[in-house]
Scaffold this active site. Structure first.
Site, PDB file in Angstrom:
ATOM      1  N   ASP A 167     -11.308  -3.385   0.788  1.00  0.00           N
ATOM      2  CA  ASP A 167     -11.656  -3.339  -0.257  1.00  0.00           C
ATOM      3  C   ASP A 167     -12.809  -2.631  -0.583  1.00  0.00           C
ATOM      4  OD1 ASP A 167     -11.916  -4.644  -3.039  1.00  0.00           O
ATOM      5  OD2 ASP A 167     -13.167  -5.962  -2.461  1.00  0.00           O
ATOM      6  N   ASN A 419     -13.941  -7.279  10.965  1.00  0.00           N
ATOM      7  CA  ASN A 419     -13.922  -8.006   9.681  1.00  0.00           C
ATOM      8  C   ASN A 419     -12.638  -8.723   9.300  1.00  0.00           C
ATOM      9  OD1 ASN A 419     -15.474  -8.867   7.266  1.00  0.00           O
ATOM     10  ND2 ASN A 419     -13.903  -7.785   6.367  1.00  0.00           N
ATOM     11  N   GLU A 420     -12.497  -9.892   8.958  1.00  0.00           N
ATOM     12  CA  GLU A 420     -11.435 -10.777   8.773  1.00  0.00           C
ATOM     13  C   GLU A 420     -10.106  -9.983   9.229  1.00  0.00           C
ATOM     14  OE1 GLU A 420     -11.284 -10.466   4.392  1.00  0.00           O
ATOM     15  OE2 GLU A 420     -12.941 -11.923   4.327  1.00  0.00           O
ATOM     16  N   ASN A 475     -16.501 -15.667   6.127  1.00  0.00           N
ATOM     17  CA  ASN A 475     -16.117 -15.048   4.792  1.00  0.00           C
ATOM     18  C   ASN A 475     -15.538 -16.180   3.915  1.00  0.00           C
ATOM     19  OD1 ASN A 475     -17.210 -13.020   6.089  1.00  0.00           O
ATOM     20  ND2 ASN A 475     -15.642 -11.491   5.781  1.00  0.00           N
ATOM     21  N   TYR A 477     -14.520 -17.739  -0.283  1.00  0.00           N
ATOM     22  CA  TYR A 477     -14.598 -17.688  -1.589  1.00  0.00           C
ATOM     23  C   TYR A 477     -13.983 -18.946  -2.385  1.00  0.00           C
ATOM     24  CZ  TYR A 477     -15.911 -13.090  -0.631  1.00  0.00           C
ATOM     25  OH  TYR A 477     -16.609 -11.752  -0.160  1.00  0.00           O
ATOM     26  N   TYR A 481     -11.744 -17.054  -5.666  1.00  0.00           N
ATOM     27  CA  TYR A 481     -10.184 -16.474  -5.182  1.00  0.00           C
ATOM     28  C   TYR A 481      -9.364 -17.832  -5.168  1.00  0.00           C
ATOM     29  CZ  TYR A 481     -11.611 -11.889  -4.086  1.00  0.00           C
ATOM     30  OH  TYR A 481     -12.033 -10.582  -4.258  1.00  0.00           O
ATOM     31  N   GLU A 513     -20.109 -13.771   4.091  1.00  0.00           N
ATOM     32  CA  GLU A 513     -19.499 -13.412   2.571  1.00  0.00           C
ATOM     33  C   GLU A 513     -19.315 -14.771   1.871  1.00  0.00           C
ATOM     34  OE1 GLU A 513     -16.443 -10.715   2.136  1.00  0.00           O
ATOM     35  OE2 GLU A 513     -17.064  -9.391   3.727  1.00  0.00           O
TER      36      GLU A 513
END
Ligand code: BDP
Length: 606
Positions: A167, A419-420, A475, A477, A481, A513
């Site tokens: 992203d 990352n992820e 991370n 959300y 999301y 995050e």
């Protein structure tokens, strides 16, 4: 000849020539630049392009801005005849993403990976006392074997369109400086330091690699220029009694001057600013100099208007001032190793840095977080043969480059290796991760904690790789999301429930995050998603949950500032999760964070 990653400095024995400025530039859609003679330099009529910068945001047409494929840069420099008896290297601080370098028409090197430096030796190709041409062929296509990962599709007219699995905009080009580095034949190539604290003093174990036989001397000076220790030999120990430690937001830097003598004459001299500190994990705490620290700060990007991902000292300076103002003490170099000057400033300012590799998008989805959150089927990334053969080798070599480049920085207190990634879909992730984590332990003499940022699917009961992490980076959300808007109450509950499980691992947990998109200037009563006051409510809710859980020892908000991404349905001129705008002005949440962070002591929960 070996890659010389030591940061180039002008000293009595070495010279650095900055090649920044306007270079010639052109796209090579047909990939036939070699045939056209570009290796000897681009035609005089080729457009000018600033170096360092990414090329995208200078253009006013979409096809150039979004260009994917091969492209070239070239410039001319003068080689001083006095360099004849010395080593001359050209150092690219970063060339995104793949580069082949030609000097005077001859290939002198190539490099894969757009966020770490590399050097090419020019001794055999230079024309001394004359103009010399450097031409660089770059490529910015993405695949499952590039770091970061992605793909591209080809339109009917042959245009390639990049589809990142990540992203942020796929900014590319000569994004950091290019310099000539002129060193003596017997010079210092690498330095490795490790600090041990004892009885109010410190012992620094050092080792030095030189390019030829010589006698090595080390002198250590304090900030007043007083010599406080010395040692000799290619490896040894320097002991400082009554040491002034490097502390978070309270830095102290000694200058370690390394010298090499050949036949009694000084051949090379290299100064290194060094903060003396230790890092270790005990239970669910990260300790700096033996004391627990609570991390406050951000995931960032190197991103600015017009220069894109280009090295931008004024923005670097402004970002540090804003981070100090808001009460932050740390950041993660999401999602790639940053410019070396950022670590130098972090050393000077006392920031704690989690240094991250560009291993992002290792989950096959163009909207990874979103798909993952909705439970959409994602293809297991680590099942792919190319990943297990090519990607892993590149990942390991970039890990080696990052550690070689950054190992002596006091600010670097942890490594983030991915990352992820998809740590749920395939058992093959485990072997891949083991190789990375083991290599990291082997290479880093300071034994810094290792981790990767866990995407929401990677939960304690499902993640196959968490056991390898020394601390856990999350991370999350909930409230954006998923479980957003009026459902936000359930979001905080879900977060709370998940943390109960992480607590049981006994490891430190750091939020790397959490955040919401919002439009600056949009406020609504009652709040709605995308409003600035929704972001504030979300943060307040998360912080209440963090405060409840002893294992949470850090909070890094996503993101420090708004940043550019590929265009798409969920992005309105980029990602708007910034606490600051892309122009680095505060949004409403900045004041809430400042209030909280100013009141949290460094040893919060200690
Ligand atoms: C996470 C990614 C980050 C994204 C963020 C977001 O690690 O790069 O920008 O989500 O969606 O998945 O804002």
């Amino acid at each position: 000849m070996a890659n010389k990653l030591l940061y180039p400095r002008n000293t009595a024995t070495r010279q650095v020539v900055d090649l920044s400025g306007m270079w010639k530039f052109c796209f090579d859609k047909a990939s036939d630049g070699e045939k056209k003679g570009y290796v000897n330099g681009l035609p005089a009529a080729a457009p000018d392009m600033p170096v360092p910068a990414s090329f995208a945001d200078f253009f006013t047409d979409k096809y150039s801005k979004e260009y994917t494929g091969d492209f070239w840069y070239s410039t001319v420099f003068f080689a001083d005849p006095a360099w004849k008896d010395r080593d001359v290297d050209i150092r690219f601080f970063a060339a995104a993403h793949e580069a082949t370098v030609y000097v005077n028409g001859k290939k002198v090197g190539e490099h894969c990976g757009g966020f770490l430096p590399f050097t090419c030796n020019l001794n055999d190709v230079l024309r001394y006392g004359k103009a010399n041409t450097v031409a660089v062929k770059l490529n910015n296509e993405l695949s499952c074997a590039t770091l970061p990962c992605g793909e591209y599709k080809v339109l009917k007219d042959g245009t390639k369109v990049t589809t990142p699995y990540f992203d942020f905009f796929n900014y590319s080009g000569l994004i950091r400086p290019v310099k000539l580095v002129i060193t003596p034949k017997i010079s210092i190539v690498d330095i490795t330091l490790k600090h041990v604290l004892k009885d109010g003093g410190a012992v620094t174990e050092y080792s030095v690699e030189t390019s030829g036989e010589g006698e090595v001397w080390l002198s250590v000076y304090d900030e007043d220029g007083v010599k406080v220790a010395e040692a000799s030999g290619v490896s040894g120990e320097a002991e400082i009694s009554g040491v002034h430690l490097w502390q978070p937001l309270n830095a102290y830097l000694y200058t370690f001057v390394f010298e090499v003598y050949s036949d009694g004459n000084l051949s090379d001299s290299y100064p290194l600013e060094v903060g003396i500190r230790t890092v270790e994990i005990k239970g669910n705490r990260i300790l700096v100099n033996g004391s627990p620290v609570y991390f406050k700060g951000f995931g960032k990007h190197e991103d600015a208007p017009v220069s894109g991902r280009g090295f931008n000292l004024p923005y670097i300076k402004r970002d540090f001032e804003l981070m100090k103002w808001i009460g932050a003490n740390s950041f993660r170099t999401s999602h790639y190793p940053y410019s070396e000057e950022i670590y130098q400033l972090a050393d000077r300012e006392g920031f704690l840095v989690i240094d991250e590799l560009p291993a992002v998008g290792m989950l096959v989805s163009t909207r990874n977080a979103v798909d993952a959150a909705t439970g959409a089927k994602v293809e297991p990334f680590f099942e792919k043969e190319i990943v297990q053969t090519v990607t892993i080798e590149r990942h390991l070599s970039q890990l080696g480059e990052m550690i070689t480049r950054d190992k002596n920085h006091a600010c670097v207190v942890a490594w983030s290796l991915l990352n992820e990634p998809d740590t749920v879909g395939s058992d093959k992730a485990v072997g891949y991760f083991e190789r990375l984590f083991d290599r990291c332990r082997e290479l880093d003499v300071q034994n810094r904690p290792r981790s990767f940022a866990h995407i929401i699917q990677s939960r304690p009961d499902r993640c196959k790789c968490t056991h390898l992490c020394d601390f856990i980076m999350l991370n999350r959300y909930y409230g954006w999301y998923l479980k957003s808007g009026l459902e936000i109450v359930d979001a905080f509950d879900a977060l709370d429930g998940e943390l109960d499980k992480w607590e049981k691992t006994g490891k430190p947990v750091m939020f790397t995050e959490y955040g919401t998109d919002n439009m600056q200037g949009l406020t609504r009563l009652p709040s709605v998603m995308w409003a600035e006051n929704y972001q504030v409510e979300y943060l307040e809710g998360y912080h209440k949950v963090f405060d409840k859980h002893p294992c949470v020892m850090g909070e890094q908000v996503w993101n420090f500032a708004d940043f550019q991404t590929t265009e798409g349905l969920i992005r309105c001129d980029g990602n708007k999760k910034g606490i600051f705008t892309r122009y680095r002005e505060p949004k409403m949440a900045a004041f809430e964070l400042k209030r909280r962070w100013d009141s949290l002591p460094l040893n919060y929960k200690g």
